[in-house]
Motif scaffolding. Structure first.
Motif, PDB file in Angstrom:
ATOM      1  N   VAL A   1      -8.398  13.441   6.675  1.00 37.35           N
ATOM      2  CA  VAL A   1      -7.617  13.820   7.851  1.00 37.35           C
ATOM      3  C   VAL A   1      -8.460  14.803   8.670  1.00 37.35           C
ATOM      4  CG1 VAL A   1      -5.483  14.866   8.688  1.00 37.35           C
ATOM      5  CG2 VAL A   1      -5.484  13.580   6.534  1.00 37.35           C
ATOM      6  N   PRO A   2      -8.712  14.529   9.951  1.00 38.09           N
ATOM      7  CA  PRO A   2      -9.496  15.467  10.761  1.00 38.09           C
ATOM      8  C   PRO A   2      -8.857  16.853  10.787  1.00 38.09           C
ATOM      9  CG  PRO A   2      -9.206  13.384  11.920  1.00 38.09           C
ATOM     10  CD  PRO A   2      -8.315  13.338  10.722  1.00 38.09           C
ATOM     11  N   GLU A   3      -9.701  17.850  10.828  1.00 43.58           N
ATOM     12  CA  GLU A   3      -9.197  19.220  10.783  1.00 43.58           C
ATOM     13  C   GLU A   3      -8.430  19.595  12.042  1.00 43.58           C
ATOM     14  OE1 GLU A   3     -10.876  23.645   9.539  1.00 43.58           O
ATOM     15  OE2 GLU A   3     -12.186  21.891   9.518  1.00 43.58           O
ATOM     16  N   THR A   4      -8.822  19.002  13.185  1.00 45.37           N
ATOM     17  CA  THR A   4      -8.209  19.393  14.468  1.00 45.37           C
ATOM     18  C   THR A   4      -7.013  18.531  14.845  1.00 45.37           C
ATOM     19  OG1 THR A   4      -9.787  17.952  15.600  1.00 45.37           O
ATOM     20  CG2 THR A   4     -10.386  20.285  15.363  1.00 45.37           C
ATOM     21  N   ILE A   5      -6.578  17.652  13.953  1.00 43.70           N
ATOM     22  CA  ILE A   5      -5.481  16.732  14.275  1.00 43.70           C
ATOM     23  C   ILE A   5      -4.169  17.491  14.422  1.00 43.70           C
ATOM     24  CG2 ILE A   5      -4.764  16.206  11.912  1.00 43.70           C
ATOM     25  CD1 ILE A   5      -4.604  13.248  12.769  1.00 43.70           C
ATOM     26  N   SER A   6      -3.306  17.002  15.309  1.00 44.18           N
ATOM     27  CA  SER A   6      -1.995  17.618  15.498  1.00 44.18           C
ATOM     28  C   SER A   6      -1.013  17.087  14.464  1.00 44.18           C
ATOM     29  CB  SER A   6      -1.463  17.303  16.907  1.00 44.18           C
ATOM     30  OG  SER A   6      -2.341  17.767  17.901  1.00 44.18           O
TER      31      SER A   6
ATOM     32  N   ALA B   1       0.850  -1.204   0.000  1.00 47.82           N
ATOM     33  CA  ALA B   1       0.000   0.000   0.000  1.00 47.82           C
ATOM     34  C   ALA B   1       0.878   1.244   0.000  1.00 47.82           C
ATOM     35  CB  ALA B   1      -0.929  -0.005   1.202  1.00 47.82           C
ATOM     36  N   LYS B   2       0.332   2.345  -0.537  1.00 50.93           N
ATOM     37  CA  LYS B   2       1.053   3.613  -0.512  1.00 50.93           C
ATOM     38  C   LYS B   2       0.052   4.760  -0.477  1.00 50.93           C
ATOM     39  CE  LYS B   2       1.672   3.801  -5.553  1.00 50.93           C
ATOM     40  NZ  LYS B   2       2.656   3.915  -6.647  1.00 50.93           N
ATOM     41  N   VAL B   3       0.506   5.863   0.077  1.00 49.96           N
ATOM     42  CA  VAL B   3      -0.317   7.073   0.193  1.00 49.96           C
ATOM     43  C   VAL B   3       0.000   7.998  -0.978  1.00 49.96           C
ATOM     44  CG1 VAL B   3      -0.764   9.138   1.577  1.00 49.96           C
ATOM     45  CG2 VAL B   3      -0.504   6.910   2.703  1.00 49.96           C
ATOM     46  N   LEU B   4      -1.055   8.469  -1.638  1.00 48.22           N
ATOM     47  CA  LEU B   4      -0.893   9.424  -2.734  1.00 48.22           C
ATOM     48  C   LEU B   4      -1.284  10.817  -2.249  1.00 48.22           C
ATOM     49  CD1 LEU B   4      -2.493   7.376  -5.657  1.00 48.22           C
ATOM     50  CD2 LEU B   4      -0.089   7.459  -4.949  1.00 48.22           C
ATOM     51  N   GLY B   5      -0.501  11.795  -2.576  1.00 46.21           N
ATOM     52  CA  GLY B   5      -0.796  13.150  -2.144  1.00 46.21           C
ATOM     53  C   GLY B   5      -0.224  13.423  -0.764  1.00 46.21           C
ATOM     54  N   LYS B   6      -0.411  14.671  -0.311  1.00 46.15           N
ATOM     55  CA  LYS B   6       0.113  15.075   0.983  1.00 46.15           C
ATOM     56  C   LYS B   6      -1.028  15.198   1.985  1.00 46.15           C
ATOM     57  CE  LYS B   6       3.490  18.222   2.984  1.00 46.15           C
ATOM     58  NZ  LYS B   6       4.446  19.311   2.714  1.00 46.15           N
ATOM     59  N   PRO B   7      -1.053  14.357   3.016  1.00 49.89           N
ATOM     60  CA  PRO B   7      -2.136  14.422   4.003  1.00 49.89           C
ATOM     61  C   PRO B   7      -2.078  15.722   4.801  1.00 49.89           C
ATOM     62  CG  PRO B   7      -0.969  12.322   4.113  1.00 49.89           C
ATOM     63  CD  PRO B   7      -0.132  13.245   3.296  1.00 49.89           C
ATOM     64  N   LEU B   8      -3.108  16.545   4.667  1.00 51.07           N
ATOM     65  CA  LEU B   8      -3.184  17.818   5.375  1.00 51.07           C
ATOM     66  C   LEU B   8      -4.418  17.821   6.275  1.00 51.07           C
ATOM     67  CD1 LEU B   8      -2.443  20.201   2.372  1.00 51.07           C
ATOM     68  CD2 LEU B   8      -0.846  19.548   4.193  1.00 51.07           C
ATOM     69  N   PRO B   9      -4.354  18.492   7.430  1.00 50.28           N
ATOM     70  CA  PRO B   9      -5.522  18.570   8.310  1.00 50.28           C
ATOM     71  C   PRO B   9      -6.743  19.136   7.582  1.00 50.28           C
ATOM     72  CG  PRO B   9      -3.565  19.347   9.442  1.00 50.28           C
ATOM     73  CD  PRO B   9      -3.175  19.152   8.006  1.00 50.28           C
TER      74      PRO B   9
ATOM     75  N   VAL C   1       1.571   7.575   8.329  1.00 49.03           N
ATOM     76  CA  VAL C   1       1.123   8.726   7.548  1.00 49.03           C
ATOM     77  C   VAL C   1       1.584  10.006   8.243  1.00 49.03           C
ATOM     78  CG1 VAL C   1      -0.867   9.931   6.585  1.00 49.03           C
ATOM     79  CG2 VAL C   1      -0.872   7.421   6.740  1.00 49.03           C
ATOM     80  N   ASN C   2       2.376  10.782   7.535  1.00 49.23           N
ATOM     81  CA  ASN C   2       2.927  12.013   8.094  1.00 49.23           C
ATOM     82  C   ASN C   2       1.983  13.180   7.819  1.00 49.23           C
ATOM     83  OD1 ASN C   2       4.694  13.741   9.347  1.00 49.23           O
ATOM     84  ND2 ASN C   2       6.011  13.996   7.560  1.00 49.23           N
ATOM     85  N   VAL C   3       1.303  13.636   8.869  1.00 43.38           N
ATOM     86  CA  VAL C   3       0.384  14.769   8.748  1.00 43.38           C
ATOM     87  C   VAL C   3       1.121  16.036   9.173  1.00 43.38           C
ATOM     88  CG1 VAL C   3      -1.789  15.789   9.541  1.00 43.38           C
ATOM     89  CG2 VAL C   3      -1.611  13.301   9.204  1.00 43.38           C
ATOM     90  N   GLN C   4       1.113  17.036   8.276  1.00 45.78           N
ATOM     91  CA  GLN C   4       1.860  18.253   8.577  1.00 45.78           C
ATOM     92  C   GLN C   4       1.179  19.452   7.943  1.00 45.78           C
ATOM     93  OE1 GLN C   4       5.973  17.950   7.432  1.00 45.78           O
ATOM     94  NE2 GLN C   4       6.651  19.098   9.215  1.00 45.78           N
ATOM     95  N   ARG C   5       0.963  20.487   8.738  1.00 43.22           N
ATOM     96  CA  ARG C   5       0.359  21.705   8.207  1.00 43.22           C
ATOM     97  C   ARG C   5       1.347  22.466   7.337  1.00 43.22           C
ATOM     98  NH1 ARG C   5      -2.477  20.675  12.680  1.00 43.22           N
ATOM     99  NH2 ARG C   5      -4.643  21.372  12.759  1.00 43.22           N
ATOM    100  N   ILE C   6       0.797  23.200   6.370  1.00 43.95           N
ATOM    101  CA  ILE C   6       1.638  24.032   5.508  1.00 43.95           C
ATOM    102  C   ILE C   6       2.024  25.291   6.286  1.00 43.95           C
ATOM    103  CG2 ILE C   6       1.733  25.381   3.379  1.00 43.95           C
ATOM    104  CD1 ILE C   6      -0.328  23.436   2.206  1.00 43.95           C
ATOM    105  N   PRO C   7       3.315  25.563   6.432  1.00 45.88           N
ATOM    106  CA  PRO C   7       3.730  26.763   7.182  1.00 45.88           C
ATOM    107  C   PRO C   7       3.279  28.033   6.461  1.00 45.88           C
ATOM    108  CG  PRO C   7       5.603  25.742   6.072  1.00 45.88           C
ATOM    109  CD  PRO C   7       4.456  24.803   5.910  1.00 45.88           C
ATOM    110  N   ILE C   8       2.890  29.012   7.256  1.00 42.36           N
ATOM    111  CA  ILE C   8       2.439  30.294   6.696  1.00 42.36           C
ATOM    112  C   ILE C   8       3.584  31.296   6.763  1.00 42.36           C
ATOM    113  CG2 ILE C   8       0.836  32.219   6.985  1.00 42.36           C
ATOM    114  CD1 ILE C   8      -1.149  30.241   8.197  1.00 42.36           C
ATOM    115  N   ASN C   9       3.906  31.869   5.618  1.00 41.69           N
ATOM    116  CA  ASN C   9       4.936  32.911   5.576  1.00 41.69           C
ATOM    117  C   ASN C   9       4.246  34.271   5.498  1.00 41.69           C
ATOM    118  OD1 ASN C   9       7.158  31.110   5.541  1.00 41.69           O
ATOM    119  ND2 ASN C   9       6.781  30.714   3.351  1.00 41.69           N
ATOM    120  N   LEU C  10       4.463  35.096   6.475  1.00 42.64           N
ATOM    121  CA  LEU C  10       3.834  36.409   6.529  1.00 42.64           C
ATOM    122  C   LEU C  10       4.894  37.483   6.328  1.00 42.64           C
ATOM    123  CD1 LEU C  10       1.210  37.993   7.050  1.00 42.64           C
ATOM    124  CD2 LEU C  10       1.794  37.978   9.486  1.00 42.64           C
TER     125      LEU C  10
END
Length: 399
Positions: free
Chosen positions: A358-363, A305-313, A388-397
């Motif tokens: 992926v749940p929205e509130t997941i860490s 098995a393999k995961v396609l795409g990037k798992p995001l909250p 499965v590596n869940v990681q938010r996209i960093p925000i650059n301000l």
């Protein structure tokens, strides 16, 4: 009249002063006011009804021989709030009860093992576990005395019903005494069996390489030094589990066909036992045969098995994979477990593909995803695990 009035006044004042003095020294329940730090107030005892009920139930579990359940209850008891001034008394009582439970649990296991050895004709091997059981019971008696002494202060400090508690504690003494009686009975059985006639049991098994779900034949012979034992029951065991029973013929031989269970492991042991019953138990020793090891054949499919795409909250991702084996799969479904839920998905020509959220509130972090194929006759269960590596996209301000 004045002297009389003066005396009544003085008496009334004396009564009022006495009443005020009583009020001054009387203890009242502690009331926590909102503006007061609770830590500065008097510590309260645990709720007595709850504590009493919990412990009486724990005693019942111990006396019934549910040692594992008792240990779990004592771990739960350790979470009880206890005032600092009483922690030593509480913990001393809990530790003694826990120590006694562990000793009795081990004693029970040693007696069970010794009994198994004795009734398998292995009296000499049973001596050591019986010695361990004897040591345990001697130590249990000491711990029991300490527990009983500790219970006096414990029930008094926590205002628990002494009579009920000591009735339960006395029943623990009965449990210890019954174990002593069982120990003595097993020692006597060893001495008794020394005077019985030796028996011998030999077996052969064929084939020794066999597919799970097919059959094997067990042949054997039961005899003494002087004669074959006829019309005696022989018990057959597959990897430690009783699987069947057969009877010897007029020349002490037996032949029995066994269906091999769907056990997915490389090797399995076959043995036979003769356990004399009724009059035979006073004449012949029990015996266990030689062990024959057979090789089990089965098919273990592969799962990829393999995961396609990037798992995001809050987003979906795709899982795809396949199940394959040297023969055609007997099933068309596979189970996928993700976080706290599982889903069954269809296989098409051995492949699968599904979308997971992926749940929205997941860490952020790595989470287990498991794909499992079920057992089915000669096909063993199999699975694969992904992280499965869940990681938010960093925000650059930028300002």
């Amino acid at each position: 009249m004045k002297p009389k009035t003066s005396a009544l006044t003085i008496a009334a004042i004396a009564i009022v002063l006495s009443y005020l003095l009583i009020l001054a020294i009387q203890q009242y329940p502690t009331i926590y006011r909102r503006h007061v730090d609770p830590n500065s107030e008097t510590e309260k005892l645990p709720y007595q009804t709850y504590l009493a009920t919990f412990l009486l139930f724990t005693f019942d579990e111990l006396v019934k021989g549910n040692f594992t359940g008792t240990i779990l209850k004592l771990k739960e008891l350790n979470q009880t709030y206890v005032p600092t001034s009483l922690k030593y008394i509480f913990e001393r009582f809990r530790q003694l009860l826990n120590e006694l439970t562990l000793k009795l649990d081990d004693t029970d296991s040693q007696l069970d093992y010794a009994e198994h050895l004795i009734y398998s004709g292995r009296e000499d091997d049973a001596i050591n576990p019986l010695k361990v059981a004897g040591y345990n019971l001697a130590e249990s008696n000491i711990t029991y005395s300490q527990l009983k002494s500790s219970a006096e202060e414990f029930t008094k400090s926590f205002m628990l019903p002494r009579t009920q508690f000591f009735q339960k504690i006395d029943s623990i003494q009965n449990l210890i005494e019954n174990m002593y009686i069982r120990l003595q009975a097993l020692l006597e059985r060893i001495e008794f069996q020394k005077n019985l006639e030796e028996t011998y049991l030999e077996i052969q098994v064929y084939p020794e390489n066999v597919w799970v779900g097919s059959t094997i034949t067990v042949e054997g012979k039961l005899y003494t030094r002087t004669q074959p034992l006829t019309q005696k029951n022989v018990i057959l065991y597959f990897d430690g589990q009783k699987i069947s029973e057969t009877r010897t013929s007029s020349n002490g031989l037996f032949n029995y066909t066994i269906k091999v269970p769907y056990t997915y492991k490389p090797k399995a042991n076959i043995i036979a036992k003769y356990l004399p019953v009724e009059d035979d138990s006073n004449k012949y020793k029990p015996t266990t045969s030689n062990t024959v090891q057979i090789s089990l054949l089965y098919i273990t499919p592969k799962v990829e098995a393999k995961v396609l795409g990037k798992p995001l909250p809050g987003k979906h991702f795709t899982l795809e994979g396949k199940v394959y084996a040297e023969r055609i799969l007997p099933y068309n479904q596979i189970k996928v477990s993700w976080l706290t839920s599982s889903i069954t998905t269809q296989l098409e020509n051995g492949t699968f593909k599904l979308t997971l959220k992926v749940p929205e509130t997941i860490s952020d972090g790595k989470y287990i995803l498991k794909a499992e194929a079920p057992p089915s006759k000669i096909f063993a269960p199999t699975s694969t695990t992904l992280y499965v590596n869940v990681q938010r996209i960093p925000i650059n301000l930028t300002l």
